[in-house]
Every structure is written in structure tokens, then in C-alpha cells.
Scaffold this active site. Structure first.
Site, short mmCIF file in Angstrom:
data_model
loop_
_atom_site.label_atom_id
_atom_site.label_comp_id
_atom_site.label_asym_id
_atom_site.label_seq_id
_atom_site.Cartn_x
_atom_site.Cartn_y
_atom_site.Cartn_z
N GLY A 83 48.69 35.28 36.56
CA GLY A 83 48.36 35.41 37.78
C GLY A 83 47.62 34.58 38.43
N GLU A 123 52.35 32.27 37.18
CA GLU A 123 52.19 32.96 38.52
C GLU A 123 53.67 33.21 38.83
OE1 GLU A 123 49.79 34.10 41.02
OE2 GLU A 123 51.94 34.52 41.99
N ILE A 124 53.72 34.44 39.56
CA ILE A 124 55.16 34.95 39.60
C ILE A 124 55.90 34.33 41.12
CG2 ILE A 124 54.36 37.24 40.68
CD1 ILE A 124 56.71 38.41 38.94
N ASN A 145 57.51 35.90 35.22
CA ASN A 145 56.79 37.10 35.27
C ASN A 145 56.23 37.17 33.91
OD1 ASN A 145 56.29 39.85 34.92
ND2 ASN A 145 58.16 40.43 35.84
N SER A 146 54.59 37.26 33.88
CA SER A 146 53.92 37.26 32.64
C SER A 146 54.09 38.62 31.88
CB SER A 146 52.52 37.12 33.05
OG SER A 146 52.05 38.09 33.54
N LEU A 197 42.13 37.39 36.27
CA LEU A 197 41.19 37.31 37.37
C LEU A 197 41.50 37.83 38.69
CD1 LEU A 197 39.34 33.85 36.78
CD2 LEU A 197 39.49 35.89 35.38
N ASP A 227 46.33 42.23 40.84
CA ASP A 227 46.60 43.18 41.82
C ASP A 227 46.39 44.63 41.32
OD1 ASP A 227 47.88 41.20 43.34
OD2 ASP A 227 49.77 41.17 42.34
N THR A 283 37.97 30.80 41.28
CA THR A 283 39.35 31.27 41.91
C THR A 283 39.08 31.46 43.49
OG1 THR A 283 39.16 33.46 41.54
CG2 THR A 283 39.81 32.04 39.77
N GLU A 298 40.28 33.85 45.01
CA GLU A 298 40.01 35.31 45.23
C GLU A 298 38.44 35.56 44.71
OE1 GLU A 298 42.71 36.85 46.41
OE2 GLU A 298 41.46 38.68 46.54
C1 LIG Z 1 45.02 39.00 43.55
S1 LIG Z 1 45.87 37.59 42.98
C2 LIG Z 1 44.40 36.73 42.14
C3 LIG Z 1 45.00 35.36 42.00
C4 LIG Z 1 44.11 34.38 41.02
N1 LIG Z 1 43.62 34.76 39.60
C5 LIG Z 1 42.55 34.54 41.90
O1 LIG Z 1 41.60 34.98 41.18
O2 LIG Z 1 42.18 33.90 43.00
C6 LIG Z 1 47.05 38.12 41.80
C7 LIG Z 1 48.08 36.98 41.41
O3 LIG Z 1 48.82 37.55 40.35
C8 LIG Z 1 49.97 37.09 40.59
N2 LIG Z 1 50.92 38.11 39.74
C9 LIG Z 1 51.16 39.43 39.89
N3 LIG Z 1 51.85 40.03 38.82
C10 LIG Z 1 52.25 38.98 38.12
C11 LIG Z 1 53.40 38.83 37.14
N4 LIG Z 1 53.66 39.98 36.51
N5 LIG Z 1 53.49 37.76 36.59
C12 LIG Z 1 52.84 36.44 37.00
N6 LIG Z 1 52.04 36.59 38.11
C13 LIG Z 1 51.56 37.68 38.76
C14 LIG Z 1 50.29 37.38 41.90
O4 LIG Z 1 51.31 36.56 42.56
C15 LIG Z 1 49.05 37.00 42.50
O5 LIG Z 1 49.12 35.71 42.78
#
Ligand SMILES: C[S@@+](CC[C@H](N)C(=O)[O-])C[C@H]1O[C@@H](n2cnc3c(N)ncnc32)[C@H](O)[C@@H]1O
Lengths: 480, 276
Positions: free
Chosen positions: B90, B113-114, B146-147, B166, B169, B244, B246
């Protein structure tokens, strides 16, 4: 979401068959009904439930004998997992599952029953009746939100193998104290492919609808037929183990909607051999280059030493012109393979056609591999006077006796040659279907065929719908 | 796929970096729904030449249909020895892997990243960094996937030495807890993917989620918490809050963060047999 679409209330349930390891009894599950015939006593068995609960109340989705035949399990849409002793037939325990059950297995030492629910969670329960956590199962691991189609223990009991609808096969170490979870993944057996088809469905009558398969690809679609439905056929449908004295840990066999049977080393997850059953059995041959035929492997069973493997094959989708559709419908049947464990290869030995109307929904073979038991049928069939239908068939002469055994050909036994004869058929098929006329039988068989095919198909959003959904998303609005 | 065509995203003239506003995306993606991106059949089908061209020269041209090319055997790289060792799950806009790239210049790493737009942004960002810093940023890449479903398709058993989660969601609702990227069941897969001694890093600004992640890891028999000293000595730790997008947002708002760092262990007990 996908699971809600695949397991709807009152959905058709294919008939299942299981045979005691030394052919003491044979069981057919159809709808919520378990039908048992005692081959040793040559009579129908009646089931007694000591647990004070009713027998099954909704479609049974999985049945299995334990390795030594002393225990039997059944489970399905009513969320009840029933553990039975087989001599006599008593339900010793009913376990409540939170969700519908899609697969189950008994550990080789008879100590545990493991089952999978429709959320992809695998649970375990002890078979000991005086166990403290009586009617509760413990979750031990999960596939991420994919329905588990098959569960198997390795013959030595060290591993539990699970296959899901996302073509993933996971091999998990089965711990000595499994109630606290099975966290150690030994391997993933990856290699079954995702087959995606663009399909046009034309309804001609209630029983016939033609399905046209345009293209098979992974991740890339043909958008020409954007207004039509989208389907995918892809998952691993069945698992079985083979082992010999030299290889006691066993090798895994898997069959899938991708038309292949594969042989795996579960310790490493290595793919040892792939048998393109559809292709090699000549089922894919066609003069018309535009046709893409893709029979699915719907069930697999193997003699313990792997010398004899039977797979049920089901032609599912196609094709460019309706005429050849009729011609090819007759190709459902059973394909026999054999596994050379020292060479680690699979090869086809025989294709047994069951005729146009017999689509095996489930196979079973005892450890002696004397007979191959086959059932076709389903419950909740639409548009029939009796909504469930089952026919049992037996193939014998599977094993080669001696080297020049040219006359030991596999034969489909006549009804009166089947062990247990008409008494058995009456019990397992239900007297109704026996007294039916040929025409009614053909209609029922046809309904089963369509129902089975629909079970293999996963409905997806049409391209149009998907594009529409995408457009309404915020991140797309920028594009406009 | 056509939606990924770079149409109107002209890079910023002064920095050469892609501009984030063209890649604005939905806040959340539902990880349970089936998406349509290519997935490598097995880890040996991951197209390393596409992701790390400087490390893996090939004679075939880069496929334009996605990140991985899983129908051509030409892209199999059985003989290549270098493998991805860090995964940022993610990864969002990719700040972490960009920072890690220069800290561990010889380690291959990937962001997963999804969301397709976000992935596309990270892709452009890396290409731009490679362009403006010749010879650098060759060890990082990104993939849309999709991890929660496909990690075993990308990495072999014990392949990774670090995994990062990090600011994932939060999925507050109880019934949505199964969508969380850290869960008791998914930890089995992460334990499978991590080498013995490998480290999992998690951080969040949501206290409840922080406690949940820590509890999941504490309860898992294949992970153990790392010591205070080790925590203090790890150069990666300070990146968790600062690298990051976020993390920076939380820092700007003086938000509190909750970190959990755990090590993959191989319990010596032979309870489950002699495997591992
Ligand atoms: C709140 S963001 C945090 C992004 C980054 N790690 C940061 O700290 O800035 C969470 C990220 O996880 C991704 N994500 C959520 N579920 C995922 C999944 N199943 N596979 C890959 N990415 C995913 C979302 O699209 C989002 O970009």
C-alpha cells in the site's frame, strides 16, 4: 461481491458420491439428503442422529470418508458439519459453522475434522466427543475472501492443502495442536491459469442456451462484444493425493477449470508435470480454427499409488457456430490417467465416454480401485417435475491384471451388474428417477448439464457496466 | 490497458517530476472486489527486466499491457540471482521507496498499490527520478496489485527481508476488519514471504488500528517484537514518520503515531514437524 453471487439461496447443488475405502458402503448426497447403501450387508442403511438435531436441512456441498472408513463427514448450506460413525451409521457430533460450508476433510488419524466456509476461512474441530469445546470449531487459517473448493490432508497427516477460486493452492503445516491455528505455510502451488472468456449467451429454449467463447487470455480482453455478459472460468476444482512406499509424503494432484491436471511436490510447491487433459484426450481437436474449446476438470480421484487416476471432464463453453455445439455436447465423460511417480509424469491412458447426457458431477474410488463410482445429478433443478435427479454409474476393469491384458478394458457396467444391483440404485438414485421414462431422464440430464456449467461460471460485470462504474468514480472525473 | 495511457499528465517543467494533481484518486479502494490487472503466474514470472532495466538487460521490448508479462516465456528470468527484498505494501505515492532507494542502493525494492492512478503516478515519479539522477533510483519500482490476494504470486518463500505497512487504511467497522492489511490470517502469508530474521514495520496515526496491528503480531507464533536497542539503531525507523506522504501529513498536524516492529522467527519447537 462475488460470493453472494455464487452461492445463492436455493442454488443448484450437484450430486456427490463417496465410497468407503474398502467398498463397505457407498453414499450419495443430493440436496439435503444423504443416501447410504451398505454393500457388505447388501441393503440400504438408515441414518441415526444421536446429537438430537435434525439431519441436513439444506444442500450438502461436501462429503468425505476418513482414511480408514470409520468416520464420515457431511456439510453444506445449512451450516451444519455432521460427523458420523459408519458402523453403524450414527451421527456422533454436529458442529455449527458460522457460514455455509464449501469443503471438508478428516485428518488421517481420525482426530480432527477440518472444513472451509464460504468466506475462505478454514476451521478445525476435534472428533473426540468429550472434547470441552464441544460444538465449536476453531479457525486455523484463511484464504483471503475466496471460496475454498477443496481441502485435503496429505497421506502422512503433516499438511493440509486447500484450493480456492482464485487458482491458489496453499499447503499448510498441520500442527499437533491445531486448535490454536495453522500458521506455517509450507508452499503455494501456483501455475493453474486464469482463463477468461468473453461470452455471448443466446437463449433458444429453457434448456438450451449457447455460449460463445471468443477469446481466452489473462488480463486482456476483447472488447468487441462489450454489450454482452462477461464470465470467467478459472478455479482449481479438485485435489487428490498419490503416494507410494518410496514417496510416503505423497504428491498432490489438482484439476481445474483450465482443462489441466497437474502434479505437484507439496514440500516445495514445484509443479512436476501438467497434463493438458482437454488437449491430449483429443477433446480439443477441431477442424474449425475459430473454435476454442475448454473442458473443465470437475472432479478427480486416484488410487493411492497413483497408477490410476480418474478425472471427470465437463465441456463448458464455446463456440462459433451452434451446429458444432450440438456435435460436441457428447464429449462429457471420464478420462483415465496414470501417474509415474518415479518419473514424475502424468499421462492419459483412456477416455471413457459416458454418452451425451451423462455429465459426471462427482467421482469416487475405493483404495483397491476395483470400481470407479460416478454420479450425475443435482438438486433444485428448475423446470422439472421433481427438482432433484441422480443417476449412478460404475466403471470396472480399470486395473491392468498382468502385462498383456488387452481384454481388461474399462467398461461401464449395466445397471444389473453394478454391485448392489437394483436395490442400490433404488436407494441412491431415489425410486422416482428409476421409474421415469427415457424422455424425462434426458430432460433431467440436460438440466443437470446446464446447472453444472453455470456453477463453473463466475458472473462478472459486463464491460459496459464496469466502465460506467468507473466513470462515476471521482478519480475518473478528471479525464472528462 | 487503455486507461493507463499517459495522456494529459505533462510533468512539471522545473523539476521534471509528475504533478500529483493529475493523479488524484479515490480515497479508498475495496480490496475485496475483483479488479482486472495482470498478475504474475508465479514469482518467476515477475518481469524483473521491466521493473529494473539496469539490472536486468533483455532482448525483448517492454510489453505495454502492464507491469508483468506472464504469457511469454521469454520474460522468464530463471537464471537471475538478484531478487526483490523489500516490499512497501500500500505504498501510496511512493515516498518510502524513494527514500529507501538511496539508503540501500543495492537492494531491489517494490511498492505495491491497488489504485491504478496512484500506481501510475509512482511509476512516472520513478522514471523522472532516474532521468534527472543518472544511475540512481534503478533499484525501485511499483506494481499495481491487490497485496491481500497476490503476494505469493510475486515473492517466493523467505524472499523478503523487510515488509512495510505504513499508515494502512483503518477500516474502522468491526465487520470490515477482515479488509485490514494486517490480520491474523494474512500474517501467515507475510511470515511465509519473509526470511527468518526479516522485519515487518507498521505505523499508523489511528490508535485503535495501532493496537490491533500490535496485538495481531504479538499473538502470531512466527513473529516476535524487536528490542528497544534494535529499534533505536535501525536507520529505517525515522523514515516511517518522515518519508511518506501520509506520514508527512500526520507530522504537519502534530498527530501521534503508533509503531510496531516485529521480526520473523522460526520457533525451534518441533511441534509441527521438521519443516521450515
Ligand atoms: C492511507 S494510504 C498510505 C499510503 C502510504 N503508505 C503512505 O504512508 O503515504 C494506504 C494505501 O494502501 C493502498 N491499499 C489499500 N488496500 C490495498 C491492497 N489490498 N493492496 C495494495 N494496496 C492497497 C491504498 O490504495 C492506499 O494508497
Amino acid at each position: 461481491m462475488e460470493e453472494s453471487m455464487m452461492m445463492e439461496e436455493g442454488e443448484v447443488a450437484p450430486a456427490l458420491i463417496a465410497i468407503h475405502p474398502v467398498e463397505k458402503s457407498v453414499v450419495v448426497a443430493i440436496g439435503s439428503e444423504l443416501r447410504v447403501f451398505d454393500l457388505q450387508e447388501d441393503c440400504a442403511s438408515s441414518l441415526v442422529d444421536d446429537s438430537g438435531r435434525p439431519l441436513h436441512m439444506d444442500s450438502i456441498r461436501a462429503i468425505s470418508f476418513g482414511a480408514d472408513g470409520r468416520l464420515f463427514v457431511s456439510a453444506g448450506d445449512d451450516k451444519l458439519v455432521k460427523i458420523w460413525t459408519t458402523n453403524p451409521w450414527h451421527c456422533i457430533r454436529t458442529v455449527l459453522s458460522e457460514k455455509r460450508v464449501s469443503a471438508l476433510a478428516i485428518s488421517p488419524d481420525n482426530l480432527f475434522v477440518s472444513f472451509a466456509d464460504k468466506f475462505g476461512v478454514v476451521w478445525v474441530v476435534s472428533t473426540e466427543v468429550d472434547d470441552e469445546r464441544k460444538d465449536e470449531a476453531s479457525p486455523i487459517f484463511a484464504h483471503y475472501c475466496s471460496i475454498i473448493t477443496s481441502l485435503e490432508f496429505s497421506p502422512d497427516g503433516r499438511f493440509i492443502v486447500s484450493a480456492d477460486r482464485d487458482f491458489k493452492i496453499r499447503v499448510t503445516v498441520f500442527p499437533k495442536r491445531p486448535l490454536s491455528g495453522a500458521h506455517e505455510i509450507q508452499s503455494f502451488c501456483l501455475g493453474h491459469t486464469e482463463w477468461v472468456f468473453v461470452i455471448i449467451t443466446i437463449f433458444i429454449s429453457t434448456f438450451w442456451h449457447f455460449v460463445i467463447c471468443i477469446e481466452k487470455v489473462t488480463g486482456r480482453f476483447s472488447f468487441e462484444f462489450a454489450s454482452h455478459s462477461f464470465f470467467a472460468v478459472r478455479f482449481v476444482t479438485c485435489l487428490s493425493f498419490v503416494c507410494t512406499q518410496e514417496y510416503p509424503q505423497g504428491f498432490l494432484l489438482s484439476g481445474s477449470g483450465d482443462s489441466t491436471v497437474r502434479l505437484w511436490d507439496i514440500t516445495s510447491g514445484f509443479l512436476l508435470d501438467t497434463c493438458e487433459v482437454g488437449m491430449e484426450a483429443g477433446l480439443l481437436e477441431s477442424d474449425d480454427k475459430e473454435e476454442t474449446l475448454c473442458p473443465a476438470i470437475t472432479d478427480i480421484c486416484a488410487s493411492p499409488d497413483g497408477s490410476l487416476i480418474a478425472v471427470a471432464i465437463q465441456r463448458q463453453l464455446f463456440m462459433t457456430n451452434p451446429i458444432s455445439f450440438f456435435a460436441l455436447c457428447s464429449l462429457h465423460g471420464v478420462v483415465l490417467l496414470s501417474c509415474n511417480l518415479s518419473g514424475r509424469t502424468l499421462s492419459i491412458t483412456k477416455v471413457v465416454s459416458m454418452g451425451g447426457t451423462f455429465i459426471p458431477t462427482s467421482l469416487a474410488m475405493s483404495s483397491s480401485a476395483e470400481h470407479l463410482w460416478i454420479v450425475t445429478g443435482a438438486s433444485n433443478l428448475p423446470a422439472l417435475d421433481s427438482p432433484s435427479f441422480a443417476r449412478v454409474s460404475v466403471i470396472s476393469g480399470l486395473k491392468k491384471h498382468g502385462s498383456d491384458s488387452s481384454d481388461d478394458k474399462p467398461v461401464v457396467l449395466d445397471d444389473n451388474e453394478i454391485p448392489g444391483g437394483s436395490k442400490l440404485l433404488e436407494k441412491l438414485q431415489g425410486s422416482v428417477s428409476i421409474s421415469k421414462g427415457e424422455e424425462a431422464l434426458a430432460a433431467a440430464a440436460e438440466a443437470v448439464k446446464i446447472a453444472m456449467r453455470n456453477l463453473l461460471i463466475k458472473r462478472q460485470y459486463s464491460v459496459e457496466k464496469r466502465e460506467l462504474r468507473k466513470k462515476s468514480r471521482n478519480d475518473r472525473k478528471l479525464k472528462q | 490497458m487503455s486507461e493507463n495511457k499517459k495522456v494529459m499528465n505533462k510533468p512539471n517543467k522545473s523539476t521534471g517530476l509528475p504533478r500529483k494533481r493529475f493523479y488524484r484518486a479515490r480515497a479508498h479502494s475495496n480490496p475485496l472486489s475483483d479488479s482486472h490487472f495482470p498478475v504474475p503466474l508465479t514469482p518467476s514470472h515477475v518481469d524483473y527486466a521491466l521493473h529494473y532495466p539496469q539490472y536486468f538487460q533483455t532482448d525483448h521490448t517492454i510489453a505495454d499491457n502492464g507491469d508483468v508479462n506472464n504469457n511469454s516465456t521469454a520474460s522468464l528470468h530463471k537464471t537471475q540471482s538478484k531478487k526483490i527484498q523489500f516490499a512497501d505494501i500500500g505504498c501510496g505515492f511512493g515516498g518510502l521507496i524513494v527514500s529507501l532507494s538511496t539508503l540501500f542502493p543495492e537492494t531491489l525494492m517494490i511498492g505495491m498499490e491497488i489504485r491504478d492512478k496512484v500506481t501510475e503516478y509512482v511509476k512516472e515519479r520513478i522514471l523522472a527520478l532516474r532521468e534527472t539522477n543518472p544511475g540512481q533510483y534503478q533499484n525501485i519500482s511499483v506494481v499495481r496489485t491487490n497485496s491481500m490476494k497476490y503476494i505469493p504470486n510475486f515473492f517466493e518463500k523467505g524472499q523478503l527481508s523487510k515488509m512495510f505497512f505504513l499508515f494502512p487504511d483503518p477500516h474502522f467497522k468491526e465487520k470490515n476488519h477482515r479488509r485490514r492489511v494486517i490480520s491474523p490470517h494474512l500474517l501467515d502469508e507475510y511470515a511465509y514471504t519473509l526470511e527468518s530474521g526479516g522485519i515487518i514495520y507498521t505505523i499508523t496515526d489511528v490508535e485503535e488500528l495501532g493496537e490491533w496491528m500490535k496485538a495481531c503480531l504479538e499473538d502470531h507464533p512466527l513473529f516476535e517484537a524487536i528490542s528497544e536497542e534494535e529499534f533505536a539503531a535501525d536507520p529505517v525507523v525515522k523514515l516511517l514518520t518522515s518519508a511518506t506522504e501520509e506520514g508527512q501529513k500526520v507530522a504537519r498536524n502534530n498527530g501521534e503515531t503508533f509503531t510496531a516492529m516485529f521480526r520473523r522467527i522460526s520457533p525451534s519447537d518441533t511441534e509441527s514437524g521438521d519443516v521450515l
